[in-house]
Design an enzyme around this catalytic site. Sequence first.
Site, PDB file in Angstrom:
ATOM      1  N   ASN A   7     103.635  37.439  33.087  1.00  0.00           N
ATOM      2  CA  ASN A   7     102.783  36.306  32.721  1.00  0.00           C
ATOM      3  C   ASN A   7     102.016  36.616  31.419  1.00  0.00           C
ATOM      4  OD1 ASN A   7     100.518  34.570  32.544  1.00  0.00           O
ATOM      5  ND2 ASN A   7     100.550  34.207  34.752  1.00  0.00           N
ATOM      6  N   ASP A  63      97.155  40.461  40.934  1.00  0.00           N
ATOM      7  CA  ASP A  63      97.602  39.391  41.811  1.00  0.00           C
ATOM      8  C   ASP A  63      96.436  38.438  42.001  1.00  0.00           C
ATOM      9  OD1 ASP A  63     100.122  38.729  43.402  1.00  0.00           O
ATOM     10  OD2 ASP A  63      98.488  38.180  44.745  1.00  0.00           O
ATOM     11  N   LYS A 160      86.834  31.451  28.907  1.00  0.00           N
ATOM     12  CA  LYS A 160      87.315  31.673  30.283  1.00  0.00           C
ATOM     13  C   LYS A 160      86.934  33.083  30.737  1.00  0.00           C
ATOM     14  CE  LYS A 160      91.423  31.826  33.233  1.00  0.00           C
ATOM     15  NZ  LYS A 160      92.875  31.731  33.365  1.00  0.00           N
TER      16      LYS A 160
HETATM   17  P1  IMP Z   1     100.148  35.530  40.581  1.00  0.00           P
HETATM   18  O1  IMP Z   1     100.875  35.716  41.883  1.00  0.00           O
HETATM   19  O2  IMP Z   1      98.972  36.416  40.443  1.00  0.00           O
HETATM   20  O3  IMP Z   1     101.037  35.625  39.388  1.00  0.00           O
HETATM   21  O4  IMP Z   1      99.539  34.074  40.525  1.00  0.00           O
HETATM   22  C1  IMP Z   1      99.787  33.094  41.472  1.00  0.00           C
HETATM   23  C2  IMP Z   1      99.723  31.725  40.844  1.00  0.00           C
HETATM   24  O5  IMP Z   1      98.395  31.417  40.509  1.00  0.00           O
HETATM   25  C3  IMP Z   1     100.571  31.561  39.595  1.00  0.00           C
HETATM   26  O6  IMP Z   1     101.231  30.332  39.663  1.00  0.00           O
HETATM   27  C4  IMP Z   1      99.600  31.547  38.487  1.00  0.00           C
HETATM   28  O7  IMP Z   1      99.994  30.693  37.464  1.00  0.00           O
HETATM   29  C5  IMP Z   1      98.333  31.052  39.161  1.00  0.00           C
HETATM   30  N1  IMP Z   1      97.200  31.725  38.546  1.00  0.00           N
HETATM   31  C6  IMP Z   1      96.897  33.030  38.611  1.00  0.00           C
HETATM   32  N2  IMP Z   1      95.807  33.296  37.880  1.00  0.00           N
HETATM   33  C7  IMP Z   1      95.430  32.119  37.321  1.00  0.00           C
HETATM   34  C8  IMP Z   1      94.405  31.763  36.427  1.00  0.00           C
HETATM   35  O8  IMP Z   1      93.594  32.564  35.944  1.00  0.00           O
HETATM   36  N3  IMP Z   1      94.356  30.458  36.098  1.00  0.00           N
HETATM   37  C9  IMP Z   1      95.234  29.541  36.571  1.00  0.00           C
HETATM   38  N4  IMP Z   1      96.216  29.821  37.386  1.00  0.00           N
HETATM   39  C10 IMP Z   1      96.328  31.116  37.759  1.00  0.00           C
END
Ligand code: IMP
Length: 182
Positions: A7, A63, A160
Amino acid sequence: MKLVTSNRGKYAEYKAIMDSVGVEMELLLMSYPEEQLDTIEEVAERSANYLKGVVAGDFFIDDSGLFIESLGGFPGVYSSYVNRTLGNRGVLKLMEGDKNRNAEFRTCIVYYNGELKLFSGKTSGKISDMMRGSNGFGFDPIFIPDQQDKTYAEMTTEGKNSVSHRSKATMAFLEFLKKKTI
Ligand code: IMP
Protein backbone atom coordinates in the site's frame (compact mmCIF):
# COMPACT_ATOMS: atom_id res chain seq x y z
CA MET A 1 14.54 -0.82 8.64
CA LYS A 2 12.00 -1.82 6.03
CA LEU A 3 8.30 -1.14 5.84
CA VAL A 4 6.71 -4.17 4.19
CA THR A 5 3.47 -3.25 2.45
CA SER A 6 1.73 -3.27 -0.90
CA ASN A 7 0.00 0.00 0.00
CA ARG A 8 1.79 3.12 -1.26
CA GLY A 9 -0.61 5.32 0.71
CA LYS A 10 0.62 3.85 3.98
CA TYR A 11 4.20 4.27 2.79
CA ALA A 12 3.66 7.99 2.06
CA GLU A 13 2.32 8.53 5.59
CA TYR A 14 5.18 6.65 7.28
CA LYS A 15 7.77 8.30 5.05
CA ALA A 16 6.56 11.79 6.04
CA ILE A 17 6.78 10.97 9.76
CA MET A 18 10.11 9.12 9.58
CA ASP A 19 11.69 11.88 7.48
CA SER A 20 10.53 14.52 9.95
CA VAL A 21 12.39 12.75 12.77
CA GLY A 22 15.38 11.60 10.69
CA VAL A 23 14.69 7.86 10.90
CA GLU A 24 15.73 5.92 7.81
CA MET A 25 13.17 3.64 6.32
CA GLU A 26 12.91 1.82 3.03
CA LEU A 27 9.92 0.34 1.29
CA LEU A 28 9.66 -3.34 0.53
CA LEU A 29 6.71 -3.32 -1.82
CA MET A 30 5.09 -6.73 -1.49
CA SER A 31 1.90 -8.35 -0.34
CA TYR A 32 1.82 -11.17 2.20
CA PRO A 33 -0.80 -13.50 3.65
CA GLU A 34 -3.28 -11.88 6.05
CA GLU A 35 -5.34 -14.40 7.95
CA GLN A 36 -8.82 -13.48 9.12
CA LEU A 37 -8.47 -13.52 12.91
CA ASP A 38 -10.47 -11.69 15.63
CA THR A 39 -8.30 -8.60 16.15
CA ILE A 40 -5.94 -6.54 13.99
CA GLU A 41 -3.19 -7.32 16.53
CA GLU A 42 -3.59 -11.06 15.93
CA VAL A 43 -3.71 -10.56 12.16
CA ALA A 44 -0.57 -8.40 12.20
CA GLU A 45 1.34 -10.74 14.50
CA ARG A 46 0.53 -13.75 12.32
CA SER A 47 1.67 -11.91 9.18
CA ALA A 48 4.90 -10.77 10.86
CA ASN A 49 5.63 -14.34 11.93
CA TYR A 50 5.31 -15.38 8.30
CA LEU A 51 7.50 -12.50 7.06
CA LYS A 52 10.37 -13.08 9.47
CA GLY A 53 11.25 -16.17 7.45
CA VAL A 54 11.06 -14.21 4.19
CA VAL A 55 12.45 -10.70 4.78
CA ALA A 56 16.12 -10.09 5.55
CA GLY A 57 16.92 -7.70 8.43
CA ASP A 58 14.55 -5.74 10.61
CA PHE A 59 11.17 -4.73 9.28
CA PHE A 60 7.73 -3.52 10.32
CA ILE A 61 4.22 -3.99 9.02
CA ASP A 62 0.93 -2.18 9.58
CA ASP A 63 -2.47 -3.73 9.95
CA SER A 64 -5.35 -1.30 10.19
CA GLY A 65 -9.12 -1.33 10.20
CA LEU A 66 -12.22 0.82 10.40
CA PHE A 67 -14.63 -0.06 13.21
CA ILE A 68 -18.16 1.35 12.87
CA GLU A 69 -20.19 1.46 16.09
CA SER A 70 -23.69 1.02 14.65
CA LEU A 71 -22.47 -1.97 12.63
CA GLY A 72 -21.08 -3.72 15.72
CA GLY A 73 -17.48 -2.87 14.80
CA PHE A 74 -17.81 -3.99 11.18
CA PRO A 75 -15.83 -3.97 8.88
CA GLY A 76 -12.96 -4.18 11.46
CA VAL A 77 -10.67 -7.04 10.51
CA TYR A 78 -12.63 -7.39 7.25
CA SER A 79 -11.78 -3.81 6.21
CA SER A 80 -9.60 -4.80 3.29
CA TYR A 81 -12.24 -7.13 1.83
CA VAL A 82 -15.04 -4.61 2.38
CA ASN A 83 -12.98 -1.83 0.81
CA ARG A 84 -12.43 -3.98 -2.29
CA THR A 85 -16.01 -5.22 -2.55
CA LEU A 86 -18.50 -2.71 -1.10
CA GLY A 87 -16.17 0.28 -1.25
CA ASN A 88 -16.99 3.63 0.33
CA ARG A 89 -20.28 3.87 -1.55
CA GLY A 90 -21.36 0.49 -0.18
CA VAL A 91 -20.47 1.42 3.40
CA LEU A 92 -22.46 4.67 3.13
CA LYS A 93 -25.39 2.67 1.75
CA LEU A 94 -25.21 0.23 4.68
CA MET A 95 -25.44 3.24 7.01
CA GLU A 96 -28.23 5.06 5.21
CA GLY A 97 -30.56 6.71 7.73
CA ASP A 98 -28.23 5.77 10.58
CA LYS A 99 -28.05 8.57 13.15
CA ASN A 100 -25.13 7.00 14.99
CA ARG A 101 -22.12 7.76 12.77
CA ASN A 102 -19.46 6.94 15.41
CA ALA A 103 -16.46 5.04 14.15
CA GLU A 104 -12.86 4.36 15.02
CA PHE A 105 -9.76 3.69 12.96
CA ARG A 106 -7.15 1.41 14.51
CA THR A 107 -3.60 0.58 13.51
CA CYS A 108 -1.33 -2.09 14.84
CA ILE A 109 2.35 -1.88 13.90
CA VAL A 110 4.45 -5.00 14.35
CA TYR A 111 8.20 -4.50 14.37
CA TYR A 112 10.55 -7.45 14.01
CA ASN A 113 14.17 -7.26 15.00
CA GLY A 114 14.89 -10.72 16.39
CA GLU A 115 11.67 -10.49 18.38
CA LEU A 116 8.21 -9.09 17.71
CA LYS A 117 6.98 -5.82 19.24
CA LEU A 118 3.46 -4.43 18.84
CA PHE A 119 2.38 -0.77 18.87
CA SER A 120 -1.22 0.40 18.61
CA GLY A 121 -2.95 3.65 17.78
CA LYS A 122 -6.57 4.64 17.38
CA THR A 123 -8.53 7.71 16.34
CA SER A 124 -12.24 8.11 16.83
CA GLY A 125 -14.49 10.06 14.55
CA LYS A 126 -17.62 9.94 12.43
CA ILE A 127 -18.64 8.42 9.12
CA SER A 128 -19.58 11.28 6.79
CA ASP A 129 -22.89 11.41 4.91
CA MET A 130 -21.09 11.42 1.58
CA MET A 131 -17.63 10.88 0.16
CA ARG A 132 -15.43 13.97 0.35
CA GLY A 133 -11.87 14.58 -0.79
CA SER A 134 -9.43 12.80 -3.05
CA ASN A 135 -6.25 12.48 -0.98
CA GLY A 136 -5.14 9.38 0.87
CA PHE A 137 -6.59 5.94 0.24
CA GLY A 138 -9.16 3.38 1.34
CA PHE A 139 -11.87 4.76 3.61
CA ASP A 140 -10.27 8.21 3.88
CA PRO A 141 -13.12 9.97 1.97
CA ILE A 142 -15.75 8.89 4.52
CA PHE A 143 -13.94 9.33 7.85
CA ILE A 144 -14.00 12.61 9.79
CA PRO A 145 -11.75 12.49 12.86
CA ASP A 146 -13.14 14.03 16.08
CA GLN A 147 -12.53 17.78 16.49
CA GLN A 148 -12.15 18.14 12.69
CA ASP A 149 -14.60 18.98 9.96
CA LYS A 150 -12.59 17.56 7.08
CA THR A 151 -12.45 13.92 6.09
CA TYR A 152 -9.01 12.30 6.05
CA ALA A 153 -9.18 12.55 2.23
CA GLU A 154 -9.57 16.33 2.43
CA MET A 155 -6.40 16.64 4.51
CA THR A 156 -2.78 16.76 3.38
CA THR A 157 -0.54 13.88 4.44
CA GLU A 158 0.81 16.11 7.25
CA GLY A 159 -2.72 17.06 8.30
CA LYS A 160 -3.83 13.42 8.48
CA ASN A 161 -0.61 12.52 10.31
CA SER A 162 -1.32 15.16 12.94
CA VAL A 163 -4.44 13.24 14.11
CA SER A 164 -4.36 9.76 12.63
CA HIS A 165 -4.48 6.29 14.15
CA ARG A 166 -1.36 5.41 12.15
CA SER A 167 0.69 8.35 13.43
CA LYS A 168 -0.25 7.53 17.05
CA ALA A 169 0.98 3.95 16.61
CA THR A 170 4.11 5.36 14.93
CA MET A 171 4.81 7.69 17.89
CA ALA A 172 4.75 4.69 20.26
CA PHE A 173 7.02 2.81 17.85
CA LEU A 174 9.46 5.75 17.64
CA GLU A 175 9.52 6.05 21.41
CA PHE A 176 10.56 2.39 21.58
CA LEU A 177 13.26 2.87 18.92
CA LYS A 178 14.60 5.88 20.77
CA LYS A 179 14.89 3.96 24.07
CA LYS A 180 16.57 1.06 22.29
CA THR A 181 19.37 3.28 20.95
CA ILE A 182 20.09 5.06 24.25
P1 IMP B 1 -4.93 -3.24 5.87
O1 IMP B 1 -5.40 -4.65 6.10
O2 IMP B 1 -4.20 -2.68 7.03
O3 IMP B 1 -4.17 -3.06 4.61
O4 IMP B 1 -6.19 -2.29 5.73
C1 IMP B 1 -7.50 -2.74 5.67
C2 IMP B 1 -8.34 -1.81 4.84
O5 IMP B 1 -8.53 -0.60 5.54
C3 IMP B 1 -7.77 -1.47 3.48
O6 IMP B 1 -8.80 -1.52 2.54
C4 IMP B 1 -7.28 -0.09 3.61
O7 IMP B 1 -7.45 0.63 2.43
C5 IMP B 1 -8.15 0.47 4.72
N1 IMP B 1 -7.34 1.39 5.51
C6 IMP B 1 -6.28 1.09 6.28
N2 IMP B 1 -5.76 2.20 6.81
C7 IMP B 1 -6.50 3.23 6.33
C8 IMP B 1 -6.41 4.63 6.48
O8 IMP B 1 -5.54 5.20 7.15
N3 IMP B 1 -7.36 5.33 5.83
C9 IMP B 1 -8.32 4.76 5.07
N4 IMP B 1 -8.43 3.47 4.88
C10 IMP B 1 -7.51 2.70 5.50
